[in-house]
Design a protein around this motif. Sequence first.
Motif, PDB file in Angstrom:
ATOM      1  N   THR A  66     -36.663 -11.196 -94.747  1.00 11.52           N
ATOM      2  CA  THR A  66     -36.485 -12.026 -95.941  1.00 11.52           C
ATOM      3  C   THR A  66     -37.434 -13.216 -95.939  1.00 11.52           C
ATOM      4  O   THR A  66     -38.062 -13.532 -96.963  1.00 11.52           O
ATOM      5  CB  THR A  66     -35.025 -12.521 -96.029  1.00 11.52           C
ATOM      6  OG1 THR A  66     -34.146 -11.399 -96.019  1.00 11.52           O
ATOM      7  CG2 THR A  66     -34.798 -13.331 -97.302  1.00 11.52           C
ATOM      8  N   ILE A  67     -37.562 -13.897 -94.799  1.00 10.53           N
ATOM      9  CA  ILE A  67     -38.468 -15.050 -94.704  1.00 10.53           C
ATOM     10  C   ILE A  67     -39.899 -14.631 -95.026  1.00 10.53           C
ATOM     11  O   ILE A  67     -40.606 -15.293 -95.805  1.00 10.53           O
ATOM     12  CB  ILE A  67     -38.414 -15.690 -93.293  1.00 10.53           C
ATOM     13  CG1 ILE A  67     -37.044 -16.304 -93.037  1.00 10.53           C
ATOM     14  CG2 ILE A  67     -39.494 -16.774 -93.161  1.00 10.53           C
ATOM     15  CD1 ILE A  67     -36.846 -16.794 -91.612  1.00 10.53           C
ATOM     16  N   ILE A  68     -40.340 -13.524 -94.448  1.00  7.57           N
ATOM     17  CA  ILE A  68     -41.734 -13.070 -94.622  1.00  7.57           C
ATOM     18  C   ILE A  68     -42.005 -12.666 -96.064  1.00  7.57           C
ATOM     19  O   ILE A  68     -42.986 -13.104 -96.682  1.00  7.57           O
ATOM     20  CB  ILE A  68     -42.039 -11.914 -93.651  1.00  7.57           C
ATOM     21  CG1 ILE A  68     -42.035 -12.440 -92.202  1.00  7.57           C
ATOM     22  CG2 ILE A  68     -43.379 -11.266 -93.980  1.00  7.57           C
ATOM     23  CD1 ILE A  68     -42.065 -11.361 -91.152  1.00  7.57           C
ATOM     24  N   ILE A  69     -41.126 -11.821 -96.629  1.00  3.77           N
ATOM     25  CA  ILE A  69     -41.351 -11.324 -97.992  1.00  3.77           C
ATOM     26  C   ILE A  69     -41.283 -12.451 -99.014  1.00  3.77           C
ATOM     27  O   ILE A  69     -42.156 -12.595 -99.887  1.00  3.77           O
ATOM     28  CB  ILE A  69     -40.329 -10.217 -98.344  1.00  3.77           C
ATOM     29  CG1 ILE A  69     -40.545  -8.994 -97.447  1.00  3.77           C
ATOM     30  CG2 ILE A  69     -40.440  -9.839 -99.804  1.00  3.77           C
ATOM     31  CD1 ILE A  69     -41.917  -8.367 -97.562  1.00  3.77           C
ATOM     32  N   VAL A  70     -40.245 -13.288 -98.910  1.00  2.83           N
ATOM     33  CA  VAL A  70     -40.091 -14.386 -99.881  1.00  2.83           C
ATOM     34  C   VAL A  70     -41.251 -15.369 -99.764  1.00  2.83           C
ATOM     35  O   VAL A  70     -41.793 -15.844-100.780  1.00  2.83           O
ATOM     36  CB  VAL A  70     -38.736 -15.098 -99.690  1.00  2.83           C
ATOM     37  CG1 VAL A  70     -38.657 -16.347-100.573  1.00  2.83           C
ATOM     38  CG2 VAL A  70     -37.588 -14.156-100.018  1.00  2.83           C
ATOM     39  N   SER A  71     -41.678 -15.667 -98.546  1.00  3.79           N
ATOM     40  CA  SER A  71     -42.797 -16.600 -98.357  1.00  3.79           C
ATOM     41  C   SER A  71     -44.090 -16.045 -98.939  1.00  3.79           C
ATOM     42  O   SER A  71     -44.876 -16.774 -99.568  1.00  3.79           O
ATOM     43  CB  SER A  71     -42.988 -16.907 -96.859  1.00  3.79           C
ATOM     44  OG  SER A  71     -41.881 -17.617 -96.340  1.00  3.79           O
ATOM     45  N   LEU A  72     -44.348 -14.750 -98.748  1.00  5.80           N
ATOM     46  CA  LEU A  72     -45.567 -14.130 -99.277  1.00  5.80           C
ATOM     47  C   LEU A  72     -45.571 -14.106-100.801  1.00  5.80           C
ATOM     48  O   LEU A  72     -46.630 -14.224-101.427  1.00  5.80           O
ATOM     49  CB  LEU A  72     -45.721 -12.719 -98.716  1.00  5.80           C
ATOM     50  CG  LEU A  72     -46.074 -12.610 -97.223  1.00  5.80           C
ATOM     51  CD1 LEU A  72     -46.074 -11.149 -96.780  1.00  5.80           C
ATOM     52  CD2 LEU A  72     -47.447 -13.244 -96.943  1.00  5.80           C
ATOM     53  N   LEU A  73     -44.391 -13.944-101.389  1.00 11.04           N
ATOM     54  CA  LEU A  73     -44.300 -13.869-102.847  1.00 11.04           C
ATOM     55  C   LEU A  73     -44.166 -15.242-103.501  1.00 11.04           C
ATOM     56  O   LEU A  73     -44.227 -15.350-104.732  1.00 11.04           O
ATOM     57  CB  LEU A  73     -43.093 -12.998-103.245  1.00 11.04           C
ATOM     58  CG  LEU A  73     -43.147 -11.520-102.827  1.00 11.04           C
ATOM     59  CD1 LEU A  73     -41.846 -10.819-103.206  1.00 11.04           C
ATOM     60  CD2 LEU A  73     -44.338 -10.821-103.482  1.00 11.04           C
TER      61      LEU A  73
END
Length: 583
Positions: free
Chosen positions: A544-551
């Motif tokens: 969740t941290i990785i995907i939300v941060s990238l988006l």
Amino acid sequence: MIHFKILLSLVILGGSAFVLADGIDLGGAEKRPLNYAAIIMFALFVLFTLGITKWAAARTKTASDFYTAGGGITGFQNGLAIAGDFMSAASFLGISSMVMLSGFDGLIYSVGFLVGWPIIMFLMADRLRNLGKFTFADVAGYRFATTPIRAFAALSTFFVVIFYLIAQMVGAGGLIKLLFGLPYNYAVILVGVLMIVYVLFGGMTATTWVQIIKACLLLSGATFMSIMVLLHFDFNILALFTEAVNTKTAMFIQDPSVAQAAAEAGKTIEEVATQKGEAIMAPGGFIKDPISGISFGMALMFGTAGLPHILMRFFTVPNAKEARKSVFWATTWIGYFYILTFIIGFGAIYFVATNPEYLDPNNLGQLLGNNNMAAVHLSHAVGGNYFLGFMSAVTFATILAVVAGLALSGASAVSHDLYSQVFKKGKASSESEMKVSKYTTLVLGVLAVYLGIVFEQVNVAFMVSLAFAIAASANFPVLILSLLWSKTTTRGALLGGLVGLIVSVGLTLVSPAVWESIFGNPANSALFKYSSPTLFSMPLAFFTIIIVSLLDNSPRAKIDRAGYHAQMVRAETGIGASAASNH
């Protein structure tokens, strides 16, 4: 005057409990003869630690003094204090009892608890010291928006602290119930009152010195106990294991369920009992399936790097070098101690598990006090009344030091992270912040007493593992990615941390350990079948941290990413850390 009133209340509470326990049948509590040698040593230690608290109170004037002892603890001292904080009731009482009950499998706690320390030493210790002031939220929120990150950190800290506190209170209640013959509820109340006194007046200085002294005493006592166990077997550890297997086999021969299993399998009782006795030297008795085993191990390993009361200790030293030295010494003492718990656990099988003196006549298969008391009974078996008194006092100090650290961590999350930084926007006075912290300590003390009573029959090591699962799922992903990944954003850290927290707490509540054992629901009715949620909740938090941060393309995200270089310079070099830590 207020010191005198609190101490007087403590004496009155303790005296009332003794009178009631001695003169009235409270809920069928078993009256046991008092062990005066043990009680005298116990009382002397309590008075000694209250003296430390009085000394520390005179030196606790600012928020920095209260939370981090003014940053004046050396690396060696802090290493001992961390070891004292980490060698909790779960370590001494829980692991030794788990080894006594499950054999080799109990070592998953020792190994899991220990292997988290290299992560802290090589990836986190110096960065934490260089970036933080009082709590791990200072680190996680260094380049992120203050309000949401600190609110999340306070919420996460609260859940970790509560689960960890339950284990300590259960251990303490069982110990005092055993030692004084007090009803369990009164024993837990007594511990809660002492915890509040220590934290309210002594802060981190008193907590640190109680932890250092307790670590030295616990290591000495556990060493002596292990030597006495091995002396009985001429220091031949294989002979200890052999006798432990024989003792377990003899116990299984007397077990009606073994007779039934033998009849169903068409084998003799001796064959089945021997097979089960030998199984204590093999894995698979405690954790039945690979998923639970992996998840459990992950919780213990990564949870260590997310425990707020342990992370808080890195802000008590003057610089990053001393922080690294703290971890080195802590790992050394903790590793040595866990070797001793292995010997103590197998020694308890031989000396305690079948000895009528230590068994509860009203509860078949239970030790006096409860099954968490294996190490305490072993101390009497190998050292008599005076050594029992010594180890009881040390065990109580172990619990007291840890609950004080936990209460301090929970109080700082509310007063520093929420009140000072979120509600007052960093403009709260030191005096008002400390006042909020002390009110929070009172609330935590009352809550800890209540939950300690509710969870009386739970193994303390297992209860602590649930706290580790939450720390590994919520705190660790946010901390490590905020330190090491430049693309992490406020939105990603917040949502990922919340996902890890909600999923880990939710799955814990519907797992067999809580849903069936605590809430009393029917067997096999738990919605989540595994013993730990970490294998599911921690990767989900990272994802969740990785995907939300990238988006995340918000204006705040650009500030978060742009701030990474300044954070990295501060984290790696410590430039500006000393000035920021002084208040």
